[in-house]
Design a protein around this motif. Structure first.
Motif, PDB file in Angstrom:
ATOM      1  N   ILE A 114       0.577  -1.393  -0.033  1.00 53.44           N
ATOM      2  CA  ILE A 114      -0.209  -0.185  -0.350  1.00 53.44           C
ATOM      3  C   ILE A 114       0.723   1.283  -0.094  1.00 53.44           C
ATOM      4  CG2 ILE A 114      -1.368   1.664   1.693  1.00 53.44           C
ATOM      5  CD1 ILE A 114      -2.763  -1.255   2.283  1.00 53.44           C
ATOM      6  N   GLY A 115       2.050   1.110   0.824  1.00 53.83           N
ATOM      7  CA  GLY A 115       2.892   2.391   1.065  1.00 53.83           C
ATOM      8  C   GLY A 115       3.345   2.171  -0.724  1.00 53.83           C
ATOM      9  N   LEU A 116       4.009   1.639  -1.671  1.00 51.64           N
ATOM     10  CA  LEU A 116       4.733   1.522  -2.554  1.00 51.64           C
ATOM     11  C   LEU A 116       3.944   2.127  -3.071  1.00 51.64           C
ATOM     12  CD1 LEU A 116       6.889  -1.244  -2.454  1.00 51.64           C
ATOM     13  CD2 LEU A 116       8.062   1.719  -2.293  1.00 51.64           C
ATOM     14  N   PHE A 117       2.342   1.412  -3.227  1.00 48.94           N
ATOM     15  CA  PHE A 117       1.419   2.195  -4.478  1.00 48.94           C
ATOM     16  C   PHE A 117       1.200   3.512  -3.739  1.00 48.94           C
ATOM     17  CE2 PHE A 117       0.949  -2.273  -6.082  1.00 48.94           C
ATOM     18  CZ  PHE A 117       0.919  -2.464  -7.268  1.00 48.94           C
ATOM     19  N   THR A 154       4.319  11.502   1.770  1.00 46.24           N
ATOM     20  CA  THR A 154       5.168  11.507   3.269  1.00 46.24           C
ATOM     21  C   THR A 154       5.145  10.167   3.689  1.00 46.24           C
ATOM     22  OG1 THR A 154       5.890  13.145   3.541  1.00 46.24           O
ATOM     23  CG2 THR A 154       6.319  12.268   5.106  1.00 46.24           C
ATOM     24  N   PHE A 155       3.228  10.460   3.792  1.00 49.72           N
ATOM     25  CA  PHE A 155       1.986   9.453   4.765  1.00 49.72           C
ATOM     26  C   PHE A 155       2.659   8.178   4.649  1.00 49.72           C
ATOM     27  CE2 PHE A 155      -1.273   7.635   4.618  1.00 49.72           C
ATOM     28  CZ  PHE A 155      -1.663   7.116   6.923  1.00 49.72           C
ATOM     29  N   PHE A 156       2.374   8.458   2.889  1.00 48.21           N
ATOM     30  CA  PHE A 156       2.611   6.732   1.810  1.00 48.21           C
ATOM     31  C   PHE A 156       4.237   6.543   2.916  1.00 48.21           C
ATOM     32  CE2 PHE A 156      -1.353   7.340  -0.078  1.00 48.21           C
ATOM     33  CZ  PHE A 156      -1.500   6.659   0.448  1.00 48.21           C
ATOM     34  N   TYR A 157       5.069   7.289   2.802  1.00 48.43           N
ATOM     35  CA  TYR A 157       6.325   6.290   3.170  1.00 48.43           C
ATOM     36  C   TYR A 157       6.168   6.003   4.292  1.00 48.43           C
ATOM     37  CZ  TYR A 157      11.581   6.087   4.464  1.00 48.43           C
ATOM     38  OH  TYR A 157      12.682   6.133   4.760  1.00 48.43           O
ATOM     39  N   LEU A 158       5.783   6.589   5.434  1.00 48.28           N
ATOM     40  CA  LEU A 158       5.564   5.781   6.686  1.00 48.28           C
ATOM     41  C   LEU A 158       4.838   4.759   7.055  1.00 48.28           C
ATOM     42  CD1 LEU A 158       4.488   9.278   8.338  1.00 48.28           C
ATOM     43  CD2 LEU A 158       7.474   7.924   8.726  1.00 48.28           C
ATOM     44  N   VAL A 159       4.066   4.396   6.118  1.00 48.98           N
ATOM     45  CA  VAL A 159       2.977   2.847   5.702  1.00 48.98           C
ATOM     46  C   VAL A 159       4.009   2.223   5.562  1.00 48.98           C
ATOM     47  CG1 VAL A 159       1.026   1.725   4.914  1.00 48.98           C
ATOM     48  CG2 VAL A 159       1.222   4.613   5.732  1.00 48.98           C
ATOM     49  N   PHE A 160       5.139   2.600   5.055  1.00 51.18           N
ATOM     50  CA  PHE A 160       6.099   0.985   3.493  1.00 51.18           C
ATOM     51  C   PHE A 160       7.072   1.032   4.286  1.00 51.18           C
ATOM     52  CE2 PHE A 160      10.257   1.860   2.265  1.00 51.18           C
ATOM     53  CZ  PHE A 160      10.453   0.721   1.309  1.00 51.18           C
ATOM     54  N   LEU A 213      10.383  10.794 -12.027  1.00 54.31           N
ATOM     55  CA  LEU A 213      10.018   9.709 -12.959  1.00 54.31           C
ATOM     56  C   LEU A 213      11.134   8.446 -12.332  1.00 54.31           C
ATOM     57  CD1 LEU A 213       9.653  10.970 -16.215  1.00 54.31           C
ATOM     58  CD2 LEU A 213       8.489   9.629 -15.137  1.00 54.31           C
ATOM     59  N   ALA A 214      12.060   8.764 -12.013  1.00 55.09           N
ATOM     60  CA  ALA A 214      13.177   7.962 -11.630  1.00 55.09           C
ATOM     61  C   ALA A 214      12.469   7.036 -10.024  1.00 55.09           C
ATOM     62  CB  ALA A 214      15.146   8.640 -11.174  1.00 55.09           C
ATOM     63  N   SER A 215      12.149   7.974  -9.418  1.00 52.36           N
ATOM     64  CA  SER A 215      11.461   7.657  -8.235  1.00 52.36           C
ATOM     65  C   SER A 215      10.337   6.453  -8.155  1.00 52.36           C
ATOM     66  CB  SER A 215      11.199   8.750  -6.994  1.00 52.36           C
ATOM     67  OG  SER A 215      12.287   9.697  -6.607  1.00 52.36           O
ATOM     68  N   SER A 216       9.843   7.145  -9.360  1.00 60.78           N
ATOM     69  CA  SER A 216       8.416   6.365  -9.609  1.00 60.78           C
ATOM     70  C   SER A 216       9.085   4.569  -9.902  1.00 60.78           C
ATOM     71  CB  SER A 216       7.553   7.068 -10.191  1.00 60.78           C
ATOM     72  OG  SER A 216       6.603   5.936 -11.215  1.00 60.78           O
ATOM     73  N   PHE A 217      10.479   4.644 -10.676  1.00 63.37           N
ATOM     74  CA  PHE A 217      10.419   3.099 -11.600  1.00 63.37           C
ATOM     75  C   PHE A 217      10.905   2.732  -9.906  1.00 63.37           C
ATOM     76  CE2 PHE A 217      14.778   1.449 -12.403  1.00 63.37           C
ATOM     77  CZ  PHE A 217      14.408   0.431 -13.316  1.00 63.37           C
ATOM     78  N   VAL A 218      12.232   3.380  -8.672  1.00 67.06           N
ATOM     79  CA  VAL A 218      11.940   2.510  -7.869  1.00 67.06           C
ATOM     80  C   VAL A 218      10.816   1.743  -7.414  1.00 67.06           C
ATOM     81  CG1 VAL A 218      13.520   2.749  -5.351  1.00 67.06           C
ATOM     82  CG2 VAL A 218      14.107   3.363  -7.871  1.00 67.06           C
ATOM     83  N   PHE A 219       9.667   2.573  -7.188  1.00 66.16           N
ATOM     84  CA  PHE A 219       8.611   2.228  -6.212  1.00 66.16           C
ATOM     85  C   PHE A 219       7.978   1.101  -7.246  1.00 66.16           C
ATOM     86  CE2 PHE A 219       8.346   6.845  -4.217  1.00 66.16           C
ATOM     87  CZ  PHE A 219       9.455   6.742  -3.863  1.00 66.16           C
ATOM     88  N   SER A 225       7.789  -6.040  -6.922  1.00 67.90           N
ATOM     89  CA  SER A 225       8.047  -8.008  -6.458  1.00 67.90           C
ATOM     90  C   SER A 225       7.935  -7.951  -5.366  1.00 67.90           C
ATOM     91  CB  SER A 225       9.953  -7.458  -6.022  1.00 67.90           C
ATOM     92  OG  SER A 225      10.061  -6.397  -5.529  1.00 67.90           O
ATOM     93  N   CYS A 226       6.874  -7.268  -5.058  1.00 69.22           N
ATOM     94  CA  CYS A 226       6.635  -7.335  -3.657  1.00 69.22           C
ATOM     95  C   CYS A 226       4.972  -8.050  -3.249  1.00 69.22           C
ATOM     96  CB  CYS A 226       6.079  -6.319  -2.589  1.00 69.22           C
ATOM     97  SG  CYS A 226       7.479  -5.851  -2.087  1.00 69.22           S
ATOM     98  N   LEU A 227       4.679  -7.728  -4.339  1.00 68.75           N
ATOM     99  CA  LEU A 227       3.174  -8.145  -4.527  1.00 68.75           C
ATOM    100  C   LEU A 227       3.373  -9.942  -5.392  1.00 68.75           C
ATOM    101  CD1 LEU A 227       0.722  -7.244  -5.210  1.00 68.75           C
ATOM    102  CD2 LEU A 227       0.617  -6.506  -7.376  1.00 68.75           C
ATOM    103  N   PHE A 228       4.225  -9.907  -6.042  1.00 63.56           N
ATOM    104  CA  PHE A 228       3.997 -11.011  -6.683  1.00 63.56           C
ATOM    105  C   PHE A 228       5.365 -12.144  -5.879  1.00 63.56           C
ATOM    106  CE2 PHE A 228       2.766  -8.365  -9.982  1.00 63.56           C
ATOM    107  CZ  PHE A 228       0.933  -9.705  -9.949  1.00 63.56           C
ATOM    108  N   THR A 229       6.092 -11.816  -4.929  1.00 66.08           N
ATOM    109  CA  THR A 229       7.086 -12.519  -4.560  1.00 66.08           C
ATOM    110  C   THR A 229       6.227 -13.736  -3.864  1.00 66.08           C
ATOM    111  OG1 THR A 229       8.452 -13.215  -3.022  1.00 66.08           O
ATOM    112  CG2 THR A 229       6.379 -12.151  -1.982  1.00 66.08           C
ATOM    113  N   GLU A 230       6.871 -15.001  -3.956  1.00 68.86           N
ATOM    114  CA  GLU A 230       6.324 -16.087  -2.971  1.00 68.86           C
ATOM    115  C   GLU A 230       7.107 -16.901  -2.129  1.00 68.86           C
ATOM    116  OE1 GLU A 230       8.137 -19.343  -5.421  1.00 68.86           O
ATOM    117  OE2 GLU A 230       6.295 -18.969  -7.312  1.00 68.86           O
ATOM    118  N   THR A 231       8.093 -16.008  -1.086  1.00 73.77           N
ATOM    119  CA  THR A 231       8.314 -16.009  -0.085  1.00 73.77           C
ATOM    120  C   THR A 231       9.434 -14.443   0.397  1.00 73.77           C
ATOM    121  OG1 THR A 231      10.463 -16.273  -0.259  1.00 73.77           O
ATOM    122  CG2 THR A 231       8.965 -18.339   0.039  1.00 73.77           C
TER     123      THR A 231
END
Length: 290
Positions: A114-117, A154-160, A213-219, A225-231
């Motif tokens: 949620i924080g990343l999105f 900033t709020f979503f960063y704190l959630v993340f 845009l560079a920040s968006s790419f990293v996010f 990777s978090c959404l589709f990770t298996e472990t």
């Protein structure tokens, strides 16, 4: 036992920090402000947020300068200074005003996603504000939306983040987006590159837009990777021991976690650790452990 370092080693370490400070002072600021284990997981997203938030705040009055000399710049300036006071007063005391309401002892993967999105959405809205201002959209309105986006970022960063938690999440190295060449990372990179080329031709504030845009790419890469990770793995936040450099860098694994919805789709379940917990039961286990 504390490890006593040679004077030459300490001198080289401080010299390295000094050089890094001149190259990228924000990078050093993150390591000074944040406990090492707070930023060790998803390091690039942490760095992207801090660079993004500091750069956007510092450059605000430059980005939203009036295009004509007849326009009155004081209207947005006064709003920005008022916003800055409120922003700093709230988020400088985030541990009391925000984190204690949204954080628990155990970090949740859902909070990370949620924080990343949320940060992705905030960044793209800021880019939209910059571009719309170039097309003579109401400057004050665009600036106010931009300030609200800084708050939401900033709020979503704190959630993340893993602030105020005892256990934090990290992905296995094989599942991390920037460990090796991943198709989805390349796809995100090409998309952001094409948008970046368009933005350069649309706005005079293209350096700020490219930074966003560079920040968006990293996010985006971390969110996918978090959404589709298996472990994933839970680690314990270690106390900061100034005299014990090796222990500060060592991470203590608390438990391995398998995402239940991905378990049946696994091609090689035998590769899983012998002892693991499913994601829907790990929180109770860690609370009992704490």
């Amino acid at each position: 036992m504390p490890h006593h370092r040679e004077p030459g080693f300490i001198f080289c370490a401080y010299l390295k920090l000094l050089l890094l400070f001149f190259i990228d002072p924000i990078l050093i600021l993150v390591f000074v402000i944040c406990h090492p284990t707070y930023s060790s997981s998803f390091l690039l997203s942490h760095q992207a947020f801090w660079h993004c938030s500091i750069v956007t705040i510092i450059s605000f009055l430059i980005v939203f300068q009036p295009k004509t000399s007849e326009a009155n710049p004081d209207d947005l300036h006064k709003i920005f200074y008022f916003f800055l006071m409120i922003y700093l007063s709230i988020f400088c005391h985030a541990d009391e005003s925000i984190l204690k309401y949204i954080k628990k002892k155990v970090q949740k993967m859902s909070h990370i996603i949620i924080g990343l999105f949320g940060m992705i959405l905030s960044v793209w809205m800021m880019i939209g504000c910059i571009v719309s201002k170039e097309f003579d959209f109401y400057r004050t309105t665009a600036g106010c939306i931009y300030m609200l986006c800084i708050c939401s970022l900033t709020f979503f960063y704190l959630v993340f983040s893993s602030f105020e938690t005892d256990y934090y999440i990290s992905l296995p190295s094989a599942n991390q987006p920037f460990s090796g060449i991943k198709l989805y990372v390349v796809t995100f990179g090409l998309f952001h590159l094409m948008v970046g080329i368009a933005v350069i031709n649309l706005t005079s504030a293209w350096p700020i837009s490219l930074h966003l845009l560079a920040s968006s790419f990293v996010f985006c890469a971390d969110a996918y990777s978090c959404l589709f990770t298996e472990t994933y793995i839970f680690y314990d936040h270690r106390p900061l021991m100034i005299d014990d450099v090796e222990n500060n860098s060592a991470n203590e694994i608390v438990c391995h976690v398998v995402v239940r919805r991905m378990y049946e789709k696994m091609k090689n379940p035998e590769d899983l650790p012998k002892i693991f917990k499913f994601d829907d039961e790990v929180e109770d286990y860690l609370y009992l452990k704490a």
